[in-house]
Design an enzyme around this catalytic site. Structure first.
Site, PDB file in Angstrom:
ATOM      1  N   HIS A  55       0.789  -1.042   0.182  1.00 40.52           N
ATOM      2  CA  HIS A  55       0.335   0.138  -0.028  1.00 40.52           C
ATOM      3  C   HIS A  55       1.253   1.188  -0.034  1.00 40.52           C
ATOM      4  O   HIS A  55       1.707   1.208  -0.041  1.00 40.52           O
ATOM      5  CB  HIS A  55      -0.684   0.045   1.211  1.00 40.52           C
ATOM      6  CG  HIS A  55      -0.395  -0.066   2.507  1.00 40.52           C
ATOM      7  ND1 HIS A  55      -0.563  -1.227   3.284  1.00 40.52           N
ATOM      8  CD2 HIS A  55       0.475   0.035   3.078  1.00 40.52           C
ATOM      9  CE1 HIS A  55       0.270  -1.232   4.342  1.00 40.52           C
ATOM     10  NE2 HIS A  55       0.950  -0.153   4.618  1.00 40.52           N
TER      11      HIS A  55
HETATM   12  C1  T46 Z   1       3.061   0.383   7.218  1.00 38.07           C
HETATM   13  C2  T46 Z   1       3.697  -0.862   7.547  1.00 38.07           C
HETATM   14  C3  T46 Z   1       4.860  -1.008   7.251  1.00 38.07           C
HETATM   15  C4  T46 Z   1      -4.453  -0.527  13.454  1.00 38.07           C
HETATM   16  O1  T46 Z   1      -5.731  -0.502  14.078  1.00 38.07           O
HETATM   17  N1  T46 Z   1      -3.800   0.764  13.917  1.00 38.07           N
HETATM   18  C5  T46 Z   1      -2.788   0.468  13.229  1.00 38.07           C
HETATM   19  O2  T46 Z   1      -2.307   2.016  13.475  1.00 38.07           O
HETATM   20  C6  T46 Z   1      -2.273   0.283  11.732  1.00 38.07           C
HETATM   21  C7  T46 Z   1      -1.056   0.126  11.099  1.00 38.07           C
HETATM   22  C8  T46 Z   1      -2.952  -0.859  11.478  1.00 38.07           C
HETATM   23  N2  T46 Z   1      -3.954  -1.158  11.966  1.00 38.07           N
HETATM   24  C9  T46 Z   1      -4.748  -2.267  11.900  1.00 38.07           C
HETATM   25  C10 T46 Z   1      -5.616  -2.006  10.300  1.00 38.07           C
HETATM   26  C11 T46 Z   1      -5.719  -3.317   9.657  1.00 38.07           C
HETATM   27  O3  T46 Z   1      -6.501  -5.113  10.124  1.00 38.07           O
HETATM   28  O4  T46 Z   1      -4.362  -3.605  12.210  1.00 38.07           O
HETATM   29  C12 T46 Z   1      -4.470  -4.490  10.750  1.00 38.07           C
HETATM   30  C13 T46 Z   1      -3.094  -4.598   9.855  1.00 38.07           C
HETATM   31  O5  T46 Z   1      -2.796  -4.011   9.288  1.00 38.07           O
HETATM   32  P1  T46 Z   1      -2.080  -3.736   7.521  1.00 38.07           P
HETATM   33  O6  T46 Z   1      -2.148  -4.788   7.153  1.00 38.07           O
HETATM   34  O7  T46 Z   1      -1.827  -2.153   6.913  1.00 38.07           O
HETATM   35  O8  T46 Z   1      -0.841  -3.868   8.249  1.00 38.07           O
HETATM   36  P2  T46 Z   1       1.086  -3.423   7.278  1.00 38.07           P
HETATM   37  O9  T46 Z   1       2.021  -4.473   8.283  1.00 38.07           O
HETATM   38  O10 T46 Z   1       0.784  -4.279   5.981  1.00 38.07           O
HETATM   39  O11 T46 Z   1       1.031  -1.827   7.096  1.00 38.07           O
HETATM   40  C14 T46 Z   1       1.836  -1.287   8.276  1.00 38.07           C
HETATM   41  C15 T46 Z   1       0.816  -0.269   7.854  1.00 38.07           C
HETATM   42  O12 T46 Z   1      -0.578  -0.092   7.913  1.00 38.07           O
HETATM   43  C16 T46 Z   1       1.704   0.609   6.504  1.00 38.07           C
HETATM   44  O13 T46 Z   1       1.088   2.308   6.856  1.00 38.07           O
HETATM   45  O14 T46 Z   1       3.352   1.387   6.138  1.00 38.07           O
HETATM   46  O15 T46 Z   1       3.013  -1.623   8.386  1.00 38.07           O
END
Ligand code: T46
Length: 137
Positions: A55
């Site tokens: 993303h």
């Molecule tokens: C990035 C990489 C390095 C939350 O509720 N609060 C938060 O602060 C974050 C970051 C995520 N979430 C929830 C949203 C999703 O349901 O946690 C779940 C997993 O999030 P995501 O799929 O976005 O996780 P990553 O590891 O793919 O990405 C994250 C960050 O979202 C992103 O900004 O750069 O870590």
């Protein structure tokens, strides 16, 4: 965010206080990094072969740190790609808005610590690569 490129994403050397009993790194808002921290989160217990990210953000600035172990950040601005290996707790990778990122090659026990300039906002994400490319072009 439209103009930001992977070359705007740079490694920031963080302070390191040496001691025979181990090292310590402290990160101070605005002086050690170029933004005020609104949120800290970390990725851990990452299974072998897993990938994270996939993303881009509209407004968020972030600094990624390998607090333990190592992983790769694959950065993409729609035109150029850059792969950065993070493997030192005193080095942070600044990612500016408008950069598609994928994280992979996590070592066993790796911890990805993230310092973020904004609180969590699901509306700040591009999760569709084609829409991201439309905005960047
Ligand atoms: C990035 C990489 C390095 C939350 O509720 N609060 C938060 O602060 C974050 C970051 C995520 N979430 C929830 C949203 C999703 O349901 O946690 C779940 C997993 O999030 P995501 O799929 O976005 O996780 P990553 O590891 O793919 O990405 C994250 C960050 O979202 C992103 O900004 O750069 O870590």
């Amino acid at each position: 965010m439209k103009q930001n490129s992977v070359y705007d994403c740079q490694i920031i050397k963080l302070p390191k206080i040496h001691s025979d009993a181990g090292n310590l790194t402290a990160v101070n808002n605005s002086s050690d990094i170029p933004f005020d921290i609104q949120r800290v989160y970390y990725l851990y217990d990452i299974p072998s072969g897993a990938e994270r990210g996939g993303h881009a953000h509209r407004n968020l600035h972030q600094i990624l740190i390998a607090a333990s172990g190592a992983f790769n950040a694959v950065l993409d601005d729609g035109e150029n790609k850059k792969i950065v290996t993070l493997n030192r707790p005193d080095y942070g990778l600044m990612i500016v808005p408008g950069i598609w990122r994928e994280l992979n090659e996590f070592s066993s026990g790796a911890i990805c610590l993230v310092l973020a300039s904004e609180k969590y906002d699901a509306e700040d994400y591009f999760r569709d690569y084609e829409i991201f490319m439309d905005v960047k072009s």
